[in-house]
Design an enzyme around this catalytic site. Sequence first.
Site, PDB file in Angstrom:
ATOM      1  CG  MET A   1      -4.117  -2.852   7.267  1.00  0.00           C
ATOM      2  SD  MET A   1      -2.775  -2.373   8.381  1.00  0.00           S
ATOM      3  CE  MET A   1      -1.451  -2.186   7.186  1.00  0.00           C
TER       4      MET A   1
ATOM      5  CB  CYS B   1      -0.942   0.015   1.206  1.00  0.00           C
ATOM      6  SG  CYS B   1      -0.094  -0.038   2.800  1.00  0.00           S
TER       7      CYS B   1
END
Length: 417
Positions: free
Chosen positions: A192, A51
């Site tokens: 996550m 990310c």
Amino acid sequence: MAVWTLGLNHRTAPIDLRERFAFASEKLEQSLQGLRQSFATHKEVAILSTCNRTEIYCAGDAVHWPETLAWLAQTGQTQVDVLKSHTYRMEGDASARHAFRVASGLDSMVLGESQILGQLKDAVRLAANTGALGTTLNQLFQRSFAVAKEVRSSTDIGAHSISMAAASVRLASRIFERIQDTHVLFVGAGDMIELCVAHFAAKSPRSITIANRSAERAEALAALHGGRCMALADLPTRLHEFDVVISCTASTLPLIGLGAVNRALRARKNRPIFMVDLAVPRDIEPEVKSLSDVYLYTVDDLTEVINSGQSHRKEAVVDAEAIIDEGVQKFMSWLDHRTHVPVIQELRVQADAWRQTELARARKQIEKGQDIESVLESLSVGVMKKMLNGPLRELHHAEGAHRQHTLETVRHMFLNT
């Protein structure tokens, strides 16, 4: 052998550019093959896509920046000049140092975080399984893993670390005085989101709901924290039920649009919604941020909260950099020795050819009935002449300073003096 790295991350490129270069895991093998084919000759390649960063690692006979840049620009449908202004390019020891710093968590948004090491190992494993990894890059990454392990065990680089999950809870606490009174929705069920669920669950919110494509994974995560599940398809109609929305999926298109959030706000009678989009590409349309009573944060917005705990680890960074410097020196020494490998291989081939020639001659002599002792004498003399032919020729033809240098080299190689 040359090693080079091309990349962009949270420091060099905004999220709207980074998401163009986020590689979906199911397409990464195809991307690796496409990258290798973009070079005229065989190259070793690996792609790290998270990310916060997209990085290409390459190894080959020479550095090939134009082809590497062109391939990445085409993949992200971006002009080369635009991409070039948002990337970093490294080669040789700088490339090795960067790989070691990434693996050790020194180049992450969250200083010292350990998740990046697992992501790097996954990227290396995939490159190896697709045949894109060779001896040089394999050595680079295996050494980076070893350095990361030493940094983690020998320093306090991970101490006082504020993760994105923890930062999300801190921000939510600024909007809602009591997290215990909130209903929290998690979109996705990856690593996550698992971290985020654990952090929010510790605050005992009124309810935890998980929406994910894989019902099995969502149910397992929900059961672990006393939550419940819902279908992704129900997001537009049920969004108004939640005060906090945390999203992180691998979707290439937004899952939560402006219209859906607008309708949710009307149903909530403008009670605020706190939203965190940890996905790249983004799960929530960026335009949502402009709505009143919506507090939308992306991975880039979490930097301020995360950096608040980084001053405690300055001494650990110095110690970690020293470990990395030593690792870089050892890798570059290994890489330098690799340049001798072709010559060593040629020497072995030549020596074996001499051996085979003399052996064939000896067998013929034996077949003719020659005495074994004379055959062995002839074999040994033949090998000796072939071995000494080159050095003696150089000594005879060398002149001046070169003659003295050749003499010293021959003495060192054959006489151990």
